[in-house]
Design an enzyme around this catalytic site. Structure first.
Site, PDB file in Angstrom:
ATOM      1  N   ASP A  45      -3.565 -39.851  46.241  1.00  0.00           N
ATOM      2  CA  ASP A  45      -3.807 -39.268  47.558  1.00  0.00           C
ATOM      3  C   ASP A  45      -3.016 -37.979  47.766  1.00  0.00           C
ATOM      4  O   ASP A  45      -2.155 -37.635  46.956  1.00  0.00           O
ATOM      5  CB  ASP A  45      -3.508 -40.294  48.676  1.00  0.00           C
ATOM      6  CG  ASP A  45      -2.217 -41.073  48.449  1.00  0.00           C
ATOM      7  OD1 ASP A  45      -1.339 -40.561  47.729  1.00  0.00           O
ATOM      8  OD2 ASP A  45      -2.088 -42.179  48.985  1.00  0.00           O
ATOM      9  N   ASN A  94       1.356 -51.638  56.565  1.00  0.00           N
ATOM     10  CA  ASN A  94       0.118 -52.140  57.169  1.00  0.00           C
ATOM     11  C   ASN A  94      -0.877 -52.600  56.098  1.00  0.00           C
ATOM     12  O   ASN A  94      -2.050 -52.828  56.396  1.00  0.00           O
ATOM     13  CB  ASN A  94      -0.522 -51.044  58.041  1.00  0.00           C
ATOM     14  CG  ASN A  94      -0.802 -49.775  57.242  1.00  0.00           C
ATOM     15  OD1 ASN A  94      -0.656 -49.766  56.021  1.00  0.00           O
ATOM     16  ND2 ASN A  94      -1.211 -48.721  57.910  1.00  0.00           N
TER      17      ASN A  94
HETATM   18  C1  GLP Z   1       2.298 -43.802  51.299  1.00  0.00           C
HETATM   19  C2  GLP Z   1       1.270 -43.406  50.196  1.00  0.00           C
HETATM   20  C3  GLP Z   1       0.894 -44.580  49.353  1.00  0.00           C
HETATM   21  C4  GLP Z   1       2.140 -45.379  49.085  1.00  0.00           C
HETATM   22  C5  GLP Z   1       2.540 -46.072  50.367  1.00  0.00           C
HETATM   23  C6  GLP Z   1       3.889 -46.775  50.334  1.00  0.00           C
HETATM   24  O1  GLP Z   1       1.988 -43.302  52.543  1.00  0.00           O
HETATM   25  N1  GLP Z   1       0.111 -42.749  50.642  1.00  0.00           N
HETATM   26  O2  GLP Z   1       0.257 -44.130  48.179  1.00  0.00           O
HETATM   27  O3  GLP Z   1       1.929 -46.310  48.086  1.00  0.00           O
HETATM   28  O4  GLP Z   1       2.423 -45.197  51.474  1.00  0.00           O
HETATM   29  O5  GLP Z   1       4.941 -45.853  50.430  1.00  0.00           O
HETATM   30  P1  GLP Z   1       6.458 -46.196  50.148  1.00  0.00           P
HETATM   31  O6  GLP Z   1       6.561 -46.501  48.697  1.00  0.00           O
HETATM   32  O7  GLP Z   1       7.223 -44.951  50.527  1.00  0.00           O
HETATM   33  O8  GLP Z   1       6.807 -47.370  51.000  1.00  0.00           O
END
Ligand code: GLP
Length: 277
Positions: free
Chosen positions: A84, A155
Site C-alpha cells: 500500500d 481494526n
Molecule cells: C498500516 C499499514 C499496514 C500495516 C498496518 C499495521 O497502516 N497500511 O500495511 O500492516 O497498518 O501497522 P503497524 O505494524 O504499525 O501496527
C-alpha cells in the site's frame, strides 16, 4: 515456506507461532523470508515478495539487512511489491511508504531499483484505476507472489483493506484500488503524521484478492494493542468487518507469528489448537 519450528500450532488450519517478544518475531519472520527467497530462486530463478510497512516489520527488515551486510543473503534475484501507499503523496516525502522502504530495506541491500515496486502516490487522479490494474498485471507477469508479508491493523485491516459491510465473496474479490482510511487507521498513523487530522485520508492498496492469491502468507502481530484483532481473526467468523479473518479462507497457506502480548486474548482458542507434529 517449507520448514516450521516445532513450537507451531495449528488453528483453523492456519499455522500459529507464539514467541516471547517482538524481537523473536522479527528473527523468525526474517528466517522464513530468507528461506522463501532461497527456495523460489532455486526453483524459478527469482523470488517475488509482497512487502508490508508499519512498525511491525521494521525489525524484520533490520534483520534481513544485517544478513545482507554479513554476506549471507542477496536480493539480486528478488522482486518486491508493496501492499500500500498513501495517496496523494510524493515518493520523497519521508512519510511515504516508498521512503520508508528505502530507509528500512531497499537502501540497505542489493535489490535492483526496477524490481522494488510500490504503488505510486503521485500518479494523476485520472490514472489511478489504470495504475492499480497495471500493478496487478506486473505481479502476474512476474508469476505471482511467492510470499506475502502482512501486518494487521487494530481494526483487523490488511494492507489498507479496511473493515466494511461487503459479503465475504465480494470482499474476497476486492482488487487493487483507491480507498478511504478508517478512523482507527488514521488514529494509529499519528506516529508518522503527528496527529490523526494530519493523516492523508486516502490510500492505494493491494486488493484482498491479490493478497489471498499469494503462494504463502506470513502475518505478524506484536503488542497487546493487537490482541483483540488477532483473537478475532484467528478464532472469530470470516467477515469483511475484520479483513484479516478472510485469511481463514486460504488457511493452509497462512502462517501467523505473534508475540505473547498479541496472543493474550487467545487462551481458550489455544487450548483447542493442535500442535504440528
Ligand atoms: C498500516 C499499514 C499496514 C500495516 C498496518 C499495521 O497502516 N497500511 O500495511 O500492516 O497498518 O501497522 P503497524 O505494524 O504499525 O501496527
Amino acid at each position: 515456506m517449507s520448514q516450521f519450528a516445532p513450537d507451531s500450532l495449528r488453528i483453523r488450519d492456519m499455522r500459529l507461532r507464539i514467541l516471547p517478544d517482538a524481537r523473536a518475531v522479527s528473527l523468525a519472520a526474517a528466517e522464513i523470508i530468507e528461506a522463501a527467497i532461497r527456495e523460489a530462486t532455486a526453483a524459478r530463478g527469482q523470488a517475488v515478495l509482497g512487502l508490508a510497512t508499519g512498525a511491525t516489520p521494521e525489525g524484520v527488515y533490520a534483520r534481513l539487512a544485517e544478513r545482507h551486510a554479513a554476506d549471507e543473503l542477496s536480493f539480486r534475484h528478488v522482486t518486491t511489491y508493496n501492499l500500500d501507499e498513501y495517496y496523494p503523496i510524493s515518493p520523497v516525502d519521508p512519510r511515504s511508504y516508498r521512503a520508508y522502504m528505502h530507509r528500512h530495506l531497499f537502501g540497505r541491500v542489493d535489490i535492483t531499483p526496477n524490481r522494488a515496486h510500490l504503488l505510486d502516490g503521485s500518479v494523476p487522479e485520472s490514472a489511478v484505476a489504470e495504475h492499480c490494474a497495471a500493478f496487478e498485471g506486473w505481479i502476474e507477469s512476474d508469476g505471482g507472489l511467492d510470499l506475502q508479508l502482512l501486518g494487521i491493523g487494530r481494526n483487523g485491516h490488511i494492507g489498507f483493506n479496511e473493515p466494511c459491510g461487503l459479503s465475504v465473496d465480494e470482499a474476497r474479490r476486492l482488487r487493487t484500488r483507491l480507498v478511504e482510511l478508517h478512523p482507527v487507521t488514521r488514529a494509529d498513523a499519528r506516529r508518522e503524521f503527528g496527529s490523526a487530522e494530519a493523516v492523508i485520508p486516502t490510500a492505494l492498496t493491494l486488493g484482498v484478492a491479490t493478497i489471498l492469491a499469494a503462494r504463502s502468507i506470513l502475518i505478524l502481530a506484536t503488542g497487546a494493542h493487537k490482541a483483540e484483532a488477532v483473537a478475532a481473526a484467528l478464532t472469530g467468523p470470516v467477515t469483511a468487518h475484520l479483513p484479516a479473518s478472510l485469511l481463514q479462507s486460504v488457511s493452509p497457506r497462512v502462517t501467523w507469528i505473534v508475540d505473547q502480548a498479541a496472543a493474550s486474548a487467545l487462551p481458550e482458542a489455544l487450548a483447542a489448537a493442535s500442535p504440528i507434529g
